[in-house]
Scaffold this active site. Structure first.
Site, mmCIF file in Angstrom:
data_model
loop_
_atom_site.group_PDB
_atom_site.id
_atom_site.type_symbol
_atom_site.label_atom_id
_atom_site.label_comp_id
_atom_site.label_asym_id
_atom_site.label_seq_id
_atom_site.Cartn_x
_atom_site.Cartn_y
_atom_site.Cartn_z
ATOM 1 N N ARG A 70 0.856 -1.187 0.000
ATOM 2 C CA ARG A 70 0.000 0.000 0.000
ATOM 3 C C ARG A 70 0.891 1.235 0.000
ATOM 4 N NH1 ARG A 70 -5.316 -1.367 2.027
ATOM 5 N NH2 ARG A 70 -5.607 0.800 2.680
ATOM 6 N N CYS A 84 -11.422 9.366 11.728
ATOM 7 C CA CYS A 84 -10.163 9.302 10.988
ATOM 8 C C CYS A 84 -9.178 10.383 11.383
ATOM 9 C CB CYS A 84 -10.469 9.396 9.495
ATOM 10 S SG CYS A 84 -9.050 9.322 8.423
ATOM 11 N N SER A 175 -15.080 4.655 0.224
ATOM 12 C CA SER A 175 -15.517 4.806 1.611
ATOM 13 C C SER A 175 -16.867 5.495 1.657
ATOM 14 C CB SER A 175 -14.490 5.625 2.406
ATOM 15 O OG SER A 175 -13.245 4.967 2.428
ATOM 16 N N LYS A 212 -16.099 -2.263 -4.305
ATOM 17 C CA LYS A 212 -16.045 -2.431 -2.850
ATOM 18 C C LYS A 212 -16.408 -1.118 -2.161
ATOM 19 C CE LYS A 212 -12.691 -6.198 -2.888
ATOM 20 N NZ LYS A 212 -11.382 -6.695 -2.397
ATOM 21 N N CYS A 309 -3.705 -11.248 11.708
ATOM 22 C CA CYS A 309 -2.257 -11.046 11.623
ATOM 23 C C CYS A 309 -1.526 -12.273 11.076
ATOM 24 C CB CYS A 309 -1.694 -10.698 13.001
ATOM 25 S SG CYS A 309 -2.442 -9.238 13.744
ATOM 26 N N CYS A 312 -1.206 -12.026 7.397
ATOM 27 C CA CYS A 312 -0.966 -10.687 6.854
ATOM 28 C C CYS A 312 0.131 -10.722 5.798
ATOM 29 C CB CYS A 312 -0.573 -9.730 7.975
ATOM 30 S SG CYS A 312 -0.234 -8.051 7.391
ATOM 31 N N LEU A 315 2.427 -4.573 3.344
ATOM 32 C CA LEU A 315 3.415 -3.587 3.753
ATOM 33 C C LEU A 315 2.885 -2.218 3.333
ATOM 34 C CD1 LEU A 315 6.687 -5.360 2.545
ATOM 35 C CD2 LEU A 315 5.813 -5.277 4.885
ATOM 36 N N ASP A 587 -0.580 3.821 41.583
ATOM 37 C CA ASP A 587 -1.358 4.720 42.436
ATOM 38 C C ASP A 587 -2.842 4.666 42.089
ATOM 39 O OD1 ASP A 587 -1.596 6.998 44.378
ATOM 40 O OD2 ASP A 587 -2.272 8.016 42.563
#
Length: 617
Positions: A70, A84, A175, A212, A309, A312, A315, A587
């Site tokens: 990417r 975002c 999107s 998509k 993951c 995956c 990169l 604490d």
């Protein structure tokens, strides 16, 4: 809101016979019977098969082959989506520090040569880059590249898509988080709903299948539209992808806002019990489903509830040229600096291979950004989906030129030396290669864990804060040159199951323990010279404190990093930051349990100084 009425309205919008696009030109639907080009149904003829074995440089220590790259073309965006980025936007990198078109293509060519067969162009918003069409056209010439995709908000898509398709664009992600125009404007803080619809219409018209559509689902905002989105797939070749709400800078993330994959799936099954799961593609991030008889499908991106993951293969290269091996990780390597320093192809591959080799088995299980955090809480995660939140940093090109000419190419570590798989998250800084510094405080007297260091001087065997007569003395740094210094330290707080659960659910009566600890760590870094008597005051340019919950140990893992430019290092600032953050966490929790252990306070890495860099292995 009922599913059918809204979906029918949207379908009428998408199927309108003649429409006006944002450029004012008429847009027409294909005539009945006219063939539609199926862009994604087959490989392009100019793309060839790989003849050579997959590159070892792109294979990590867990055997994952990274064939998907990417590339962010810009940090800029013409929307301000609430999940975002902040409403005011983010600081932008100077143009000179961003990758040029030629640098983008040089890196793309190198990655494709090593086995990458899919490149996706992202941003910011990639379609606001003036030469995006030319970039796609040049990527198309790379032999072995099967897919060129783009992720866009759709505002400029209808105008540019015909040119992009001709140039070679083969996949589109758009999107869209709502089908209600007024809600769209509220979510993205801008107008443009109808332009996005035009873009979807144009993509279908030009034969992209599936188109998509990415929808980030947020409780109380758009989870009531799930059925409306799915209904669109009945007659349209859409892959509606529901994305679990994820934490990024400025979005005031709250886990209560996240709608999980299983909850969304249950909602869909109540309406469509016949919903069936589709076979998962290799290395896919999506769980795909289809309603029998529907033209399109629906998918779920389960980044938060069920990470992917283990398979995956991705990169990322940021707009300013940093290589990220994990979307949720903080480790980055500046390929831009190496390129501009004149690194050879072989040298670049060694840098890339070392970064890929350090990739963790999986990203953190819990992200710690909540809506009830104080407004001043600094951001600790970077938005790599749409916009890069930029760091103030110095260009290292001149130092890198010296390094390359001197033959000091970073070597990929041996598998036996890698810290991969460690339960403690670590980060490595690989671009800061300045020289000159002395330790500011007492040298450690106990045995240290194995570490890798480089530099002209070995570690000193003398205490630096003791004079010849054994009296304490502050080191004189007045004659030392100013150089870039970075240090990272870590600590672990073993909380026990009761305190851990209360922190995880943010139910402590005192408030948000993680936010308080983070602020305490930042404040402590700035006050180190007042707490540690013989430390010099350092004007820090950046402090970051990150906390992650480790479910297996019922622990909180703290990482603190400090950066400054000066004559002395910042490892004491990083160590003080981590230690005080741990104390603050104690604490906050002591009323629940005093059986809390502070452990593993240590320096993880430092760069800069005449004794060289340090990276704990």
């Amino acid at each position: 809101m009922a599913a059918q009425p809204v979906s029918r309205v949207v379908r009428r919008v998408l199927r309108a016979g003649v429409r006006s696009c944002s450029s004012g030109a008429p847009v027409t639907q294909p005539c009945p019977g006219e063939p539609v080009v199926e862009v994604l149904s087959r490989p392009r003829p100019f793309l060839g098969e790989h003849a050579a074995p997959f590159s070892a440089f792109l294979t990590d220590s867990f055997g994952r082959r990274h064939s998907y790259l990417r590339i962010s073309l810009t940090e800029r965006c013409n929307l301000r989506c609430q999940y975002c980025m902040p409403e005011e936007g983010v600081p932008l990198t100077p143009k000179a520090d961003l990758l040029t078109t030629e640098e983008i293509l040089t890196l793309a060519r190198l990655f494709v040569k090593e086995g990458v067969d899919k490149i996706r162009l992202t941003g910011g918003e990639p379609l606001i880059r003036p030469d995006v069409v030319d970039i796609v056209a040049q990527l198309r010439q790379l032999e072995g590249l099967r897919t060129i995709g783009i992720t866009t908000n759709g505002i400029n898509l209808a105008r540019l898509l015909p040119q992009l398709q001709k140039a070679g664009l083969s996949a589109i992600n758009i999107s869209l988080d709502t089908l209600v125009p007024a809600k769209f404007e509220f979510i993205v803080r801008r107008k443009g709903f109808h332009k996005v619809m035009e873009g979807i219409h144009k993509a279908i018209e030009l034969g992209y299948s599936p188109v998509k559509v990415n929808c980030v689902v947020m409780r109380g905002l758009n989870e009531d539209e799930l059925l409306d989105f799915v209904a669109l797939t009945e007659g349209l070749p859409l892959d509606v992808r529901f994305i679990e709400y994820m934490p990024f800078d400025g979005n005031k993330w709250n886990f209560k806002k996240m709608v999980s994959y299983k909850e969304m799936l249950d909602t869909l099954r109540q309406q469509w019990p016949e919903l069936e799961k589709l076979p998962e593609e290799e290395s896919s991030t999506a769980k795909a489903f289809k309603i029998p008889g529907f033209r399109g499908q629906v998918s779920f991106i389960t980044s938060m509830s069920e990470h992917f993951c283990g398979t995956c293969n991705r990169l990322r290269i940021t707009a300013d040229g940093n290589l990220k091996v994990c979307l949720f990780g903080n480790s980055e390597v500046s390929l831009r600096d190496h390129l501009r320093a004149g690194a050879s192809e072989e040298e670049l591959l060694r840098v890339i291979g070392a970064a890929v080799g350090r990739k963790k088995r999986q990203h953190a299980e819990l992200f710690l950004m909540r809506q009830d955090s104080p407004p001043a809480l600094p951001s600790t995660f970077r938005n790599s989906l749409r916009v890069q939140v930029l760091r103030h940093r110095v260009s290292f090109s001149s130092q890198m030129v010296t390094l390359w000419k001197g033959g000091g190419v970073p070597q990929a570590p041996l598998v036996a030396q890698r810290w991969l798989g460690s339960s403690l998250p670590q980060r490595h800084f690989s671009s800061h290669l300045d020289s000159d510094a002395n330790p500011k405080c007492l040298s450690p007297t106990e045995p240290q864990a194995p570490a890798a260091s480089s530099g002209p001087l070995p570690d000193s065997d003398q205490l630096t804060h003791v004079d010849t007569e054994g009296r304490m003395a502050m080191v004189d740094v007045g004659r030392k040159p100013d150089t870039e210094r970075v240090a990272m330290a870590s600590a672990v707080v073993l909380l026990g199951p009761v305190a851990f659960k209360l922190i995880q659910e943010n139910q402590l009566k005192k408030g948000d323990a993680l936010a308080v600890a983070q602020l305490a760590g930042i404040q402590a870094a700035k006050l180190t010279s007042q707490l540690i008597p013989l430390c010099h005051h350092v004007a820090l340019s950046h402090v970051q404190v990150q906390l992650e919950l480790d479910r297996t140990r019922h622990a909180a893992v703290i990482q603190a990093s400090c950066r400054a430019r000066g004559p002395t290092g910042v490892e004491m600032e990083a160590l003080t930051s981590a230690a005080v953050a741990a104390l603050a966490l104690y604490d906050m929790c002591k009323a629940v349990s005093r059986d809390i252990v502070l452990a593993e306070i240590k320096l993880v890495s430092k760069t800069g100084g005449q004794r060289g860099d340090f990276h704990r292995t």
